[in-house]
Motif scaffolding. Structure first.
Motif, short mmCIF file in Angstrom:
data_model
loop_
_atom_site.label_atom_id
_atom_site.label_comp_id
_atom_site.label_asym_id
_atom_site.label_seq_id
_atom_site.Cartn_x
_atom_site.Cartn_y
_atom_site.Cartn_z
N ILE A 19 0.84 -1.21 0.00
CA ILE A 19 0.00 0.00 0.00
C ILE A 19 0.87 1.25 0.00
CG2 ILE A 19 -1.64 1.34 1.39
CD1 ILE A 19 -2.85 -1.40 2.25
N ALA A 20 1.91 1.25 0.83
CA ALA A 20 2.81 2.40 0.89
C ALA A 20 3.50 2.63 -0.46
CB ALA A 20 3.83 2.22 2.00
N ASP A 21 3.97 1.55 -1.09
CA ASP A 21 4.64 1.68 -2.39
C ASP A 21 3.70 2.25 -3.45
OD1 ASP A 21 6.91 0.62 -1.23
OD2 ASP A 21 6.70 -1.37 -2.18
N VAL A 22 2.47 1.74 -3.49
CA VAL A 22 1.50 2.24 -4.47
C VAL A 22 1.14 3.69 -4.15
CG1 VAL A 22 -0.87 1.99 -5.32
CG2 VAL A 22 0.59 -0.03 -5.08
N ALA A 23 1.02 4.02 -2.88
CA ALA A 23 0.70 5.40 -2.49
C ALA A 23 1.79 6.36 -2.97
CB ALA A 23 0.52 5.50 -0.99
N VAL A 24 3.04 5.97 -2.81
CA VAL A 24 4.15 6.80 -3.27
C VAL A 24 4.12 6.92 -4.80
CG1 VAL A 24 6.67 6.92 -3.48
CG2 VAL A 24 5.63 6.40 -1.27
N ASP A 25 3.92 5.80 -5.49
CA ASP A 25 3.86 5.81 -6.96
C ASP A 25 2.75 6.73 -7.47
OD1 ASP A 25 5.93 3.99 -7.00
OD2 ASP A 25 4.66 2.25 -7.47
N GLN A 26 1.62 6.72 -6.81
CA GLN A 26 0.48 7.51 -7.26
C GLN A 26 0.40 8.87 -6.56
OE1 GLN A 26 -3.24 5.42 -7.48
NE2 GLN A 26 -2.35 3.72 -8.61
N LYS A 27 1.45 9.21 -5.81
CA LYS A 27 1.54 10.50 -5.12
C LYS A 27 0.33 10.76 -4.22
CE LYS A 27 4.48 12.52 -8.68
NZ LYS A 27 5.04 11.29 -9.06
N VAL A 28 -0.05 9.73 -3.51
CA VAL A 28 -1.15 9.82 -2.54
C VAL A 28 -0.52 10.08 -1.18
CG1 VAL A 28 -2.98 8.50 -1.43
CG2 VAL A 28 -2.62 8.28 -3.88
N SER A 29 -1.03 11.09 -0.47
CA SER A 29 -0.41 11.48 0.80
C SER A 29 -0.92 10.66 1.99
CB SER A 29 -0.65 12.96 1.08
OG SER A 29 -2.03 13.21 1.23
N MET A 30 -2.11 10.12 1.87
CA MET A 30 -2.69 9.39 2.98
C MET A 30 -3.56 8.27 2.42
SD MET A 30 -5.36 10.79 5.91
CE MET A 30 -4.64 12.38 5.84
N VAL A 31 -3.55 7.13 3.10
CA VAL A 31 -4.38 6.01 2.66
C VAL A 31 -5.24 5.57 3.84
CG1 VAL A 31 -4.42 3.67 1.75
CG2 VAL A 31 -2.63 5.25 1.00
N LEU A 32 -6.52 5.47 3.59
CA LEU A 32 -7.47 5.03 4.60
C LEU A 32 -8.14 3.74 4.13
CD1 LEU A 32 -9.28 8.45 5.19
CD2 LEU A 32 -7.52 7.42 6.63
N ASP A 33 -8.82 3.09 5.06
CA ASP A 33 -9.64 1.96 4.69
C ASP A 33 -10.93 2.50 4.07
OD1 ASP A 33 -10.03 -1.09 5.06
OD2 ASP A 33 -11.94 -0.19 5.65
N LYS A 34 -11.43 1.80 3.08
CA LYS A 34 -12.64 2.23 2.36
C LYS A 34 -13.79 2.50 3.33
CE LYS A 34 -15.84 0.63 -1.19
NZ LYS A 34 -16.17 -0.47 -2.11
N ALA A 35 -13.89 1.72 4.39
CA ALA A 35 -14.97 1.88 5.35
C ALA A 35 -14.92 3.23 6.06
CB ALA A 35 -14.93 0.76 6.38
N ALA A 36 -13.74 3.86 6.11
CA ALA A 36 -13.59 5.14 6.79
C ALA A 36 -13.82 6.34 5.88
CB ALA A 36 -12.19 5.23 7.41
N VAL A 37 -13.98 6.09 4.58
CA VAL A 37 -14.13 7.19 3.61
C VAL A 37 -15.61 7.42 3.32
CG1 VAL A 37 -13.56 7.97 1.28
CG2 VAL A 37 -11.89 6.66 2.59
N LEU A 38 -16.06 8.64 3.57
CA LEU A 38 -17.46 8.98 3.28
C LEU A 38 -17.61 9.58 1.88
CD1 LEU A 38 -18.46 10.58 6.69
CD2 LEU A 38 -18.94 8.27 5.87
N TYR A 39 -16.58 10.31 1.44
CA TYR A 39 -16.69 10.97 0.14
C TYR A 39 -15.29 11.21 -0.40
CZ TYR A 39 -17.65 14.56 -3.33
OH TYR A 39 -17.72 15.27 -4.50
N GLY A 40 -15.14 11.04 -1.71
CA GLY A 40 -13.90 11.37 -2.39
C GLY A 40 -12.80 10.35 -2.19
N GLY A 41 -11.61 10.76 -2.54
CA GLY A 41 -10.45 9.89 -2.42
C GLY A 41 -10.22 9.07 -3.68
#
Length: 192
Positions: free
Chosen positions: A149-171
């Protein structure tokens, strides 16, 4: 349901809940940049697709079968030991007074309890060994998942990764990218 089965199921459920909580809390700082978008992963989908968790699921089934077999062995040992103690006590009681027979019965009860405690300790030790092994395997799978997850986040320039269950909108959903990266690594590993 037997006590050991209930204990095994409760511990397994507890480990699963703890794992999800730890995953969500540990993934919030996966990438070093704090200016990028937020990403999310579907943990259930990851766990159903990643080879580490498939192996872990298979291992859990194997270890449950191993424990069930060992428990059967212990129960057979217990029945045999109780029968031997009862037979021995019956022989000792022949020709004895009521007080002596009562003492023999008390000793029999104590001996049976001692044997039961000894066999229960063996059963608990085996369960503990199995659980320790499963915990180590689960930790390794979780560490690999976190790294992917960390490697993919860095590759896609994502600053934070949450579990889908914690996301209400966007991301940004990076679940499939994590699955693909794991598949590539697995393919490289199998060629070696």
């Amino acid at each position: 349901m037997k006590r050991s089965e209930k204990l095994f199921q409760a511990l397994t459920l507890g480990v699963l809940v703890l794992t999800i909580v730890l995953l969500v809390s540990s993934l919030t700082g996966a990438a070093p940049s704090q200016n990028g978008p937020t990403g999310y992963v579907d943990s259930e989908k990851l766990r159903s697709q990643l080879s580490d968790f498939k192996r872990l699921e298979s291992l859990v089934k194997d270890k449950q079968a191993e424990f069930d077999s060992f428990r059967g062995y212990i129960y057979t040992q217990q029945r045999n030991a109780v029968k031997q103690l009862q037979d021995k006590a019956a022989l000792e009681k022949n020709g004895k007074s009521a007080d002596e027979q009562a003492n023999i019965d008390k000793k029999l009860k104590d001996d049976i309890q001692k044997k039961n405690d000894e066999l229960q300790a063996q059963l608990e030790q085996k369960y503990s060994e199995i659980q320790k092994n499963l915990d180590e395997q689960k930790k390794a799978a979780m560490e690999r998942e976190k790294k992917l997850i960390a490697d993919v986040a860095v590759d896609q320039k994502v600053s934070m990764v949450l579990d889908k269950a914690a996301v209400l909108y966007g991301g940004i959903d990076i679940t499939q990218a994590v699955i693909d990266k794991a598949a590539k690594e697995d393919a490289k590993g199998s060629k070696k």
